[in-house]
Design a protein around this motif. Structure first.
Motif, PDB file in Angstrom:
ATOM      1  N   CYS A  50     -28.552   8.114  13.982  1.00 43.93           N
ATOM      2  CA  CYS A  50     -28.358   8.801  12.688  1.00 43.93           C
ATOM      3  C   CYS A  50     -29.567   8.697  11.768  1.00 43.93           C
ATOM      4  O   CYS A  50     -29.606   9.325  10.728  1.00 43.93           O
ATOM      5  CB  CYS A  50     -27.101   8.277  11.985  1.00 43.93           C
ATOM      6  N   ARG A  51     -30.545   7.875  12.142  1.00 42.52           N
ATOM      7  CA  ARG A  51     -31.804   7.697  11.399  1.00 42.52           C
ATOM      8  C   ARG A  51     -31.660   6.978  10.065  1.00 42.52           C
ATOM      9  O   ARG A  51     -32.567   7.008   9.241  1.00 42.52           O
ATOM     10  CB  ARG A  51     -32.528   9.030  11.192  1.00 42.52           C
ATOM     11  N   THR A  52     -30.535   6.322   9.833  1.00 40.86           N
ATOM     12  CA  THR A  52     -30.371   5.540   8.607  1.00 40.86           C
ATOM     13  C   THR A  52     -31.417   4.438   8.563  1.00 40.86           C
ATOM     14  O   THR A  52     -31.525   3.655   9.513  1.00 40.86           O
ATOM     15  CB  THR A  52     -28.962   4.896   8.560  1.00 40.86           C
ATOM     16  N   PRO A  53     -32.199   4.326   7.476  1.00 42.42           N
ATOM     17  CA  PRO A  53     -33.103   3.182   7.339  1.00 42.42           C
ATOM     18  C   PRO A  53     -32.283   1.897   7.202  1.00 42.42           C
ATOM     19  O   PRO A  53     -31.379   1.816   6.377  1.00 42.42           O
ATOM     20  CB  PRO A  53     -33.876   3.469   6.052  1.00 42.42           C
ATOM     21  N   ILE A  54     -32.583   0.898   8.026  1.00 40.56           N
ATOM     22  CA  ILE A  54     -31.847  -0.362   8.035  1.00 40.56           C
ATOM     23  C   ILE A  54     -32.581  -1.423   7.226  1.00 40.56           C
ATOM     24  O   ILE A  54     -31.987  -2.114   6.417  1.00 40.56           O
ATOM     25  CB  ILE A  54     -31.632  -0.874   9.475  1.00 40.56           C
ATOM     26  N   MET A  55     -33.892  -1.563   7.482  1.00 47.12           N
ATOM     27  CA  MET A  55     -34.641  -2.629   6.827  1.00 47.12           C
ATOM     28  C   MET A  55     -36.135  -2.404   6.994  1.00 47.12           C
ATOM     29  O   MET A  55     -36.574  -1.643   7.849  1.00 47.12           O
ATOM     30  CB  MET A  55     -34.274  -3.989   7.428  1.00 47.12           C
ATOM     31  N   ASP A  56     -36.880  -3.107   6.161  1.00 44.11           N
ATOM     32  CA  ASP A  56     -38.311  -3.300   6.356  1.00 44.11           C
ATOM     33  C   ASP A  56     -38.439  -4.739   6.826  1.00 44.11           C
ATOM     34  O   ASP A  56     -37.887  -5.650   6.193  1.00 44.11           O
ATOM     35  CB  ASP A  56     -39.095  -3.112   5.063  1.00 44.11           C
ATOM     36  N   GLU A  57     -39.128  -4.964   7.931  1.00 46.46           N
ATOM     37  CA  GLU A  57     -39.261  -6.311   8.493  1.00 46.46           C
ATOM     38  C   GLU A  57     -40.682  -6.821   8.325  1.00 46.46           C
ATOM     39  O   GLU A  57     -41.641  -6.149   8.689  1.00 46.46           O
ATOM     40  CB  GLU A  57     -38.890  -6.299   9.978  1.00 46.46           C
ATOM     41  N   GLY A  58     -40.794  -8.018   7.768  1.00 45.26           N
ATOM     42  CA  GLY A  58     -42.071  -8.698   7.659  1.00 45.26           C
ATOM     43  C   GLY A  58     -42.112  -9.881   8.612  1.00 45.26           C
ATOM     44  O   GLY A  58     -41.253 -10.025   9.483  1.00 45.26           O
ATOM     45  N   ARG A  59     -43.096 -10.763   8.437  1.00 44.14           N
ATOM     46  CA  ARG A  59     -43.213 -11.915   9.325  1.00 44.14           C
ATOM     47  C   ARG A  59     -42.038 -12.879   9.174  1.00 44.14           C
ATOM     48  O   ARG A  59     -41.505 -13.365  10.159  1.00 44.14           O
ATOM     49  CB  ARG A  59     -44.536 -12.640   9.077  1.00 44.14           C
TER      50      ARG A  59
END
Length: 178
Positions: A110-119
């Protein structure tokens, strides 16, 4: 890690937030999911370390909205119940579809943005969380606006507004009203 993309994928899928150290001991407090329900995750905390509205141009374009509401958690505070294999990753600096930190993760269906992941951290989008009521939701209230100088809409809500990242020393605090 080897240079084989499949090996890299197997490596990161065995670490938080994709796998908890001990899933049976993970204290499931809040649940989030994508629009279609293929990706489902849990948080073991009632509230984020911080919550912000980001007005940077990248967030505007990637989310198709005037700003992004982000809640910051340690990776260990999140665990995918299902759908980690259904995530697609985008590394915005290189503009490649790969899990190269920092990167953005969204549902492949569905292309829903889930998260931005960093270190060490993830920036989750609280609109995906199923809050039991207003009291739970209030724990995710924003503490400030970042990159407010790039805003496309004014939000005179009384919270601090920074030209860049808050607390970085190079960012200037703006007036609440234009």
């Amino acid at each position: 890690m080897g240079d084989n993309p499949a090996t890299r994928q197997e490596d990161f899928l065995q670490k938080p937030p994709y796998r908890a150290a001990d899933p049976a001991a993970f204290n499931k407090k809040l649940q989030g999911s994508c629009h279609c329900g293929r990706v489902k995750y849990w948080l073991n905390k009632d509230q984020p370390l911080n919550a912000k509205f980001c007005h940077c141009r990248g967030c505007q374009v990637m989310h198709g909205a005037p700003f992004q509401w982000a809640a910051i958690f340690h990776k260990e505070d999140m665990m995918f119940e299902k759908g980690a294999e259904d995530l697609v990753f985008y590394q915005s600096e290189s503009r490649h579809l790969e899990h190269e930190l920092p990167c953005k993760a969204s549902c492949s269906h569905c292309r829903t943005p889930i998260m931005d992941e960093g270190r060490n951290m993830v920036l989750l989008f609280p609109t995906l969380i199923k809050f039991a009521g207003q009291k739970e939701r209030d724990l995710f209230s924003v503490k400030c606006h970042i990159f407010y100088s790039q805003r496309v809409v004014d939000i005179p809500d009384g919270t601090p507004k920074w030209t860049g990242l808050d607390g970085e020393g190079k960012s200037k605090l703006l007036d609440d009203l234009p």
